[in-house]
Design a protein around this motif. Structure first.
Motif, PDB file in Angstrom:
ATOM      1  N   MET A 160       0.799  -1.221   0.000  1.00  0.00           N
ATOM      2  CA  MET A 160       0.000   0.000   0.000  1.00  0.00           C
ATOM      3  C   MET A 160       0.835   1.277   0.000  1.00  0.00           C
ATOM      4  O   MET A 160       0.572   2.209  -0.772  1.00  0.00           O
ATOM      5  CB  MET A 160      -0.948  -0.007   1.205  1.00  0.00           C
ATOM      6  N   VAL A 161       1.834   1.329   0.863  1.00  0.00           N
ATOM      7  CA  VAL A 161       2.646   2.545   0.945  1.00  0.00           C
ATOM      8  C   VAL A 161       3.438   2.737  -0.338  1.00  0.00           C
ATOM      9  O   VAL A 161       3.555   3.864  -0.848  1.00  0.00           O
ATOM     10  CB  VAL A 161       3.576   2.483   2.175  1.00  0.00           C
ATOM     11  N   SER A 162       3.955   1.658  -0.886  1.00  0.00           N
ATOM     12  CA  SER A 162       4.675   1.753  -2.160  1.00  0.00           C
ATOM     13  C   SER A 162       3.747   2.240  -3.268  1.00  0.00           C
ATOM     14  O   SER A 162       4.160   3.026  -4.137  1.00  0.00           O
ATOM     15  CB  SER A 162       5.278   0.398  -2.531  1.00  0.00           C
ATOM     16  N   GLN A 163       2.511   1.783  -3.254  1.00  0.00           N
ATOM     17  CA  GLN A 163       1.546   2.229  -4.255  1.00  0.00           C
ATOM     18  C   GLN A 163       1.279   3.727  -4.141  1.00  0.00           C
ATOM     19  O   GLN A 163       1.198   4.440  -5.152  1.00  0.00           O
ATOM     20  CB  GLN A 163       0.245   1.438  -4.126  1.00  0.00           C
ATOM     21  N   ILE A 164       1.140   4.207  -2.908  1.00  0.00           N
ATOM     22  CA  ILE A 164       0.948   5.647  -2.706  1.00  0.00           C
ATOM     23  C   ILE A 164       2.150   6.411  -3.248  1.00  0.00           C
ATOM     24  O   ILE A 164       2.009   7.397  -3.980  1.00  0.00           O
ATOM     25  CB  ILE A 164       0.733   5.964  -1.211  1.00  0.00           C
ATOM     26  N   GLY A 165       3.344   5.953  -2.882  1.00  0.00           N
ATOM     27  CA  GLY A 165       4.555   6.612  -3.352  1.00  0.00           C
ATOM     28  C   GLY A 165       4.677   6.607  -4.860  1.00  0.00           C
ATOM     29  O   GLY A 165       5.097   7.601  -5.470  1.00  0.00           O
ATOM     30  N   ASP A 166       4.281   5.502  -5.495  1.00  0.00           N
ATOM     31  CA  ASP A 166       4.347   5.419  -6.956  1.00  0.00           C
ATOM     32  C   ASP A 166       3.439   6.452  -7.609  1.00  0.00           C
ATOM     33  O   ASP A 166       3.834   7.168  -8.544  1.00  0.00           O
ATOM     34  CB  ASP A 166       3.942   4.019  -7.426  1.00  0.00           C
ATOM     35  N   VAL A 167       2.201   6.532  -7.127  1.00  0.00           N
ATOM     36  CA  VAL A 167       1.234   7.447  -7.734  1.00  0.00           C
ATOM     37  C   VAL A 167       1.629   8.899  -7.488  1.00  0.00           C
ATOM     38  O   VAL A 167       1.582   9.737  -8.402  1.00  0.00           O
ATOM     39  CB  VAL A 167      -0.186   7.151  -7.215  1.00  0.00           C
ATOM     40  N   LEU A 168       2.043   9.206  -6.268  1.00  0.00           N
ATOM     41  CA  LEU A 168       2.438  10.590  -5.992  1.00  0.00           C
ATOM     42  C   LEU A 168       3.727  10.943  -6.733  1.00  0.00           C
ATOM     43  O   LEU A 168       3.925  12.103  -7.117  1.00  0.00           O
ATOM     44  CB  LEU A 168       2.592  10.801  -4.487  1.00  0.00           C
ATOM     45  N   GLY A 169       4.589   9.972  -6.974  1.00  0.00           N
ATOM     46  CA  GLY A 169       5.775  10.215  -7.796  1.00  0.00           C
ATOM     47  C   GLY A 169       5.385  10.585  -9.219  1.00  0.00           C
ATOM     48  O   GLY A 169       5.971  11.503  -9.826  1.00  0.00           O
ATOM     49  N   ARG A 170       4.397   9.881  -9.763  1.00  0.00           N
ATOM     50  CA  ARG A 170       3.926  10.215 -11.104  1.00  0.00           C
ATOM     51  C   ARG A 170       3.235  11.572 -11.127  1.00  0.00           C
ATOM     52  O   ARG A 170       3.291  12.297 -12.132  1.00  0.00           O
ATOM     53  CB  ARG A 170       2.978   9.124 -11.621  1.00  0.00           C
ATOM     54  N   TYR A 171       2.600  11.928 -10.016  1.00  0.00           N
ATOM     55  CA  TYR A 171       1.960  13.245  -9.899  1.00  0.00           C
ATOM     56  C   TYR A 171       3.011  14.352 -10.041  1.00  0.00           C
ATOM     57  O   TYR A 171       2.793  15.352 -10.729  1.00  0.00           O
ATOM     58  CB  TYR A 171       1.262  13.324  -8.544  1.00  0.00           C
ATOM     59  N   VAL A 172       4.151  14.162  -9.407  1.00  0.00           N
ATOM     60  CA  VAL A 172       5.242  15.131  -9.512  1.00  0.00           C
ATOM     61  C   VAL A 172       5.796  15.155 -10.936  1.00  0.00           C
ATOM     62  O   VAL A 172       6.028  16.233 -11.509  1.00  0.00           O
ATOM     63  CB  VAL A 172       6.352  14.802  -8.493  1.00  0.00           C
ATOM     64  N   GLU A 173       5.994  13.994 -11.513  1.00  0.00           N
ATOM     65  CA  GLU A 173       6.509  13.927 -12.884  1.00  0.00           C
ATOM     66  C   GLU A 173       5.578  14.624 -13.868  1.00  0.00           C
ATOM     67  O   GLU A 173       6.032  15.160 -14.890  1.00  0.00           O
ATOM     68  CB  GLU A 173       6.697  12.464 -13.292  1.00  0.00           C
TER      69      GLU A 173
END
Length: 352
Positions: A300-313
């Motif tokens: 779950m935490v990795s999934q959050i980090g992945d999506v928010l990382g794409r948000y920044v990109e």
């Protein structure tokens, strides 16, 4: 327990339902709306309100199915859109037209993300939010372990927890009592809420609408492990990855600033949540687990980090604050630091 100094309680009829909320600050202040999580109410935020700057109007509603808000059914097939629409209806009923700063804890995180997908917001603050791919039964990229999303939804609730909630059990006689669950999961085990405050929070949770229309919701039989798939009603189905998905926030044209706050000792939203059937199956607590390839613990935490990382990109702004030793609610076990970080975030958004 009476309200804290400076905190008010009110109920208003919206065009969707009658909603109860607590609030602080002036009626013409910059709006902050704090959306609580599953098995909680607006009063779970009450201890924060007196410490927030007086320039903000802070509103913490009881969401559909919880607290003193009208106990109407939740359409799980909309994910958390009912909660998002209810929040907007509340602001309209109060005559608030300014885009709000939204705070969402756990389940509330999905609700504020859904709100932002349809309406302008000033900012989003996530507190240990549910994964962008819902709760239970997905691989890291969000694909479901089974096509029918088995292993998530209303049928995954512990029936003893539901029975004790429905019976109004305020004891700590069992690990399945809400008081015991709060102590074990809502905050770090090193933290203790004051006794009167804990009593209040337990009493608030015991107002929960239980059954198919509330907690946990209905269920559908499945040929896949563990034999249950999501239904269409109630909060746990709304959290199922079949219906709950806020990963599309990445595609917003206008991207509000985001702050993600997370307790690194969280056992609820974690890479291997203690409440996830993948975790429980691997521990031998749910017979017939098909193995990590078929049904891993959801990261779950990795999934959050992945999506928010794409948000920044994609051009968005994300501030991440990790609270060492905190559990699912750093607003409880790291209250002062969380408040300082939140106020600093708000201050950084003000136009010079």
């Amino acid at each position: 327990m009476s309200l804290l100094p400076g905190v008010r309680s009110a109920t208003v009829d919206t065009d969707r339902l009658r909603m109860h909320y607590v609030e602080s600050g002036p009626d013409d202040g910059t709006p902050i709306v704090m959306v609580h999580g599953n098995l909680s109410t607006g009063r779970f935020y009450e201890h924060l309100l007196p410490a927030l700057p007086l320039s903000y109007q802070v509103i913490a509603p009881d969401m559909r199915g919880f607290g003193d808000t009208e106990p109407v059914p939740l359409d799980a097939t909309r994910g958390l859109a009912d909660w998002a629409d209810d929040t907007h209806a509340l602001l309209c009923a109060l005559g608030i037209t300014e885009p709000p700063h939204l705070v969402g804890w756990s389940t509330g995180g999905a609700a504020i993300a859904r709100y932002a997908m349809n309406r302008p917001v000033a900012s989003l603050t996530f507190i240990d939010p549910v994964s962008p791919y819902g709760f239970g039964g997905t691989h890291r990229d969000g694909t479901p372990c089974f096509a029918d999303f088995a292993g998530s939804g209303g049928g995954t609730a512990n029936p003893e927890v539901v029975a004790r909630l429905a019976a109004g059990d305020d004891s700590a006689d069992s690990p399945f009592c809400i008081r015991s669950i709060m102590r074990a999961a809502y905050w770090a085990p090193t933290h203790s809420e004051p006794a009167d405050r804990e009593d209040l929070l337990v009493a608030e949770v015991l107002k929960t609408l239980t059954g198919d229309d509330g907690y946990p919701g209905d269920a559908t039989a499945s040929e896949n492990w563990p034999g249950t798939a999501p239904g269409s009603r109630g909060i746990l189905n709304a959290l199922s990855p079949k219906y709950c998905n806020w990963a599309d926030i990445v595609d917003l044209e206008e991207k509000p600033p985001i702050m993600w706050t997370h307790g690194d000792a969280d056992v609820v939203v974690a890479d291997g949540s203690a409440w996830d059937l993948g975790t429980l199956g691997a521990a031998g607590e749910v017979p017939g687990w098909p193995g990590a390839d078929a049904f891993p613990a959801q990261p779950m935490v990795s999934q959050i980090g992945d999506v928010l990382g794409r948000y920044v990109e994609a051009g968005g702004s994300v501030r991440t604050e990790i609270f060492a030793g905190s559990g699912h609610g750093p607003i409880f076990d790291a209250r002062d630091r969380w408040l300082a970080v939140f106020i600093d975030f708000l201050t950084s958004l003000k136009t010079p």
